[in-house]
Design a protein around this motif. Structure first.
Motif, mmCIF file in Angstrom:
data_model
loop_
_atom_site.group_PDB
_atom_site.id
_atom_site.type_symbol
_atom_site.label_atom_id
_atom_site.label_comp_id
_atom_site.label_asym_id
_atom_site.label_seq_id
_atom_site.Cartn_x
_atom_site.Cartn_y
_atom_site.Cartn_z
ATOM 1 N N SER A 166 -28.925 -25.174 24.143
ATOM 2 C CA SER A 166 -29.471 -24.143 24.775
ATOM 3 C C SER A 166 -30.940 -23.713 23.855
ATOM 4 C CB SER A 166 -28.534 -22.878 24.769
ATOM 5 O OG SER A 166 -29.275 -21.760 24.811
ATOM 6 N N CYS A 167 -31.797 -23.275 24.662
ATOM 7 C CA CYS A 167 -32.985 -22.895 23.752
ATOM 8 C C CYS A 167 -33.145 -21.428 23.302
ATOM 9 C CB CYS A 167 -34.354 -23.375 24.664
ATOM 10 S SG CYS A 167 -34.581 -22.131 26.025
ATOM 11 N N GLY A 168 -32.108 -20.647 23.853
ATOM 12 C CA GLY A 168 -32.051 -19.427 23.868
ATOM 13 C C GLY A 168 -32.671 -18.403 24.963
ATOM 14 N N GLY A 169 -33.475 -19.072 25.628
ATOM 15 C CA GLY A 169 -34.222 -18.373 26.979
ATOM 16 C C GLY A 169 -33.119 -17.790 27.724
ATOM 17 N N GLY A 218 -27.987 -20.905 34.144
ATOM 18 C CA GLY A 218 -29.278 -21.466 33.816
ATOM 19 C C GLY A 218 -29.333 -23.000 33.925
ATOM 20 N N ALA A 219 -30.290 -23.555 33.904
ATOM 21 C CA ALA A 219 -30.541 -24.958 34.410
ATOM 22 C C ALA A 219 -29.795 -25.934 33.580
ATOM 23 C CB ALA A 219 -32.126 -25.288 34.447
ATOM 24 N N CYS A 220 -29.536 -25.736 32.299
ATOM 25 C CA CYS A 220 -29.075 -26.590 31.519
ATOM 26 C C CYS A 220 -27.635 -26.857 31.613
ATOM 27 C CB CYS A 220 -29.408 -26.167 29.913
ATOM 28 S SG CYS A 220 -31.047 -26.268 29.441
ATOM 29 N N GLY A 250 -31.850 -21.433 37.378
ATOM 30 C CA GLY A 250 -33.193 -21.199 36.786
ATOM 31 C C GLY A 250 -33.383 -21.275 35.210
ATOM 32 N N CYS A 251 -34.558 -21.447 34.885
ATOM 33 C CA CYS A 251 -34.562 -21.522 33.411
ATOM 34 C C CYS A 251 -35.607 -20.577 32.788
ATOM 35 C CB CYS A 251 -35.331 -23.048 33.293
ATOM 36 S SG CYS A 251 -35.689 -23.563 31.768
ATOM 37 N N PRO A 252 -35.300 -19.521 32.530
ATOM 38 C CA PRO A 252 -33.738 -19.238 32.815
ATOM 39 C C PRO A 252 -33.780 -18.335 34.101
ATOM 40 C CG PRO A 252 -34.905 -17.488 31.448
ATOM 41 C CD PRO A 252 -35.866 -18.460 31.772
HETATM 42 S S1 SF4 Z 1 -31.820 -22.963 31.248
HETATM 43 FE FE1 SF4 Z 1 -33.850 -22.868 30.314
HETATM 44 S S2 SF4 Z 1 -33.700 -20.987 29.217
HETATM 45 FE FE2 SF4 Z 1 -31.749 -21.708 29.704
HETATM 46 S S3 SF4 Z 1 -31.043 -22.587 27.924
HETATM 47 FE FE3 SF4 Z 1 -31.799 -24.188 29.030
HETATM 48 S S4 SF4 Z 1 -34.002 -24.463 28.507
HETATM 49 FE FE4 SF4 Z 1 -33.132 -22.399 27.783
#
Ligand code: SF4
Ligand code: SF4
Ligand code: SF4
Length: 329
Positions: A14-17, A92-94, A166-168
């Motif tokens: 994850s990116c933390g978003g 979230g999308a990931c 969603g992202c996020p």
């Molecule tokens: S869905 Fe978007 S915001 Fe959430 S972890 Fe993945 S890249 Fe980050």
């Protein structure tokens, strides 16, 4: 108040978003605190792994799981949290579709290591060291999670109850879901996307739509689009047609094309394929009349050459869920 139901939020690849989106619900966090016991959330609560392992099965009411499954640690946490949670939500999308990390399925692990640890201009690595699962040091053996060749979505690893795209995900989505849970209403059918509508981004977008006849695709930096007309009609690849609504058409609202972060619209199996087929029907074929087959091919190729990165354009958030979800040779 009796014992508050336990909730958890965990990040895998994850990116933390997605964690930021939790902070973005602002004072609604006070309701979360008043009504739930946030038992596990690495960015906010210092719960340890063994605390979770010692819990009874299904002790956590809901886990919001974000991030893709990219390594053995992500997978083990997904299995543990599935076991300990009554409701597991791909957040979230990931987590839902593999997200941006799953674009790496187009390359092998060796290629990634070479690119990141050896050929990277900002890395000084004279001994060409790459991550190893086991490393022996004086103090003993150190271990790292094993990196997988293929990035997967959460539901490609464990059973998932609901999805929040969603992202996020937009804060309103999370607020809607929390309010719904607090209302005590009957839960939606397993497998539902929650907190979002059933429309596409195009349906939420307020831009004026006409018959589309595209002669040339453009990058966002090539034109300043008219603020009221559909962006796709102006030659910008806007994924709104193939993308689930729920965000309210945020990107087109600020003159940017939708890049598809809410994933495939309801009833659409493959978001990228849907978009490609939509483009096929809106390319202006008027000039093709009377052209030879060779000229037709040249004309179409000429139009498509302005789309520089098909995988990154059509599957930016969902390569793991695409019909062809990794490079095959
Ligand atoms: S869905 Fe978007 S915001 Fe959430 S972890 Fe993945 S890249 Fe980050
Ligand atoms: S393609 Fe994009 S700009 Fe056009 S209506 Fe759909 S969301 Fe709006
Ligand atoms: S418009 Fe598209 S890219 Fe932008 S937030 Fe909505 S779904 Fe995501």
């Amino acid at each position: 108040m009796g014992i508050k139901p336990k909730i958890a939020m965990y990040w895998a690849s994850s990116c933390g978003g997605c964690e930021i989106s939790l902070a973005n619900i602002h004072d609604k966090l006070l309701d979360v605190e008043a009504n739930f016991n946030l038992i596990f959330c690495p960015c906010l609560v210092d719960t340890k792994l063994h605390d979770i392992e010692q819990m009874s099965d299904k002790d956590i009411f809901i886990t919001f799981f974000n991030g893709a499954i990219r390594n053995s640690d992500n997978e083990e946490m997904a299995q543990l949290l599935r076991k300990k949670s009554r409701i597991l939500i791909a957040y979230g999308a990931c987590s839902k579709d593999g997200g941006i990390p799953s674009l790496s399925n187009l390359y092998s692990t060796e290629e990634h290591f070479k690119n990141i640890y050896m050929d990277n201009l900002t890395v000084d690595n004279p001994f060409r060291v790459t991550p190893k699962i086991y490393t022996n040091v004086e103090e003993g053996q150190l271990t790292l999670p094993a990196l997988y060749e293929t990035v997967r979505s959460l539901d490609q690893v464990v059973d998932v109850d609901y999805y929040m795209p969603g992202c996020p995900p937009e804060p309103e989505q999370l607020i809607n879901v929390l309010d719904f849970i607090l209302s005590g209403g009957a839960l939606p059918p397993k497998g539902s996307r929650i907190g979002v509508g059933k429309t596409t981004v195009c349906e939420e977008c307020k831009r004026i739509k006409h018959d589309k006849k595209i002669k040339k695709f453009c990058r966002t930096w090539e034109i300043i689009p008219d603020k009221k007309t559909c962006l796709l009609e102006q030659g910008l690849i806007c994924m709104g047609i193939a993308t689930s609504g729920g965000c309210g058409g945020l990107c087109p609202e600020v003159n940017m094309p939708c890049i598809g972060c809410y994933g495939a619209a309801e009833g659409v199996e493959d978001q990228g394929a849907k978009m490609i087929s939509a483009l096929g029907s809106i390319i202006d074929i008027e000039p093709l009349k009377g052209m030879s087959e060779d000229k037709i091919t040249e004309y179409i190729r000429n139009i498509l050459k302005d789309i520089p990165d098909c995988a990154g354009t059509f599957y930016k958030f969902g390569m793991a869920k695409a019909m062809v979800n990794r490079r095959v040779k």
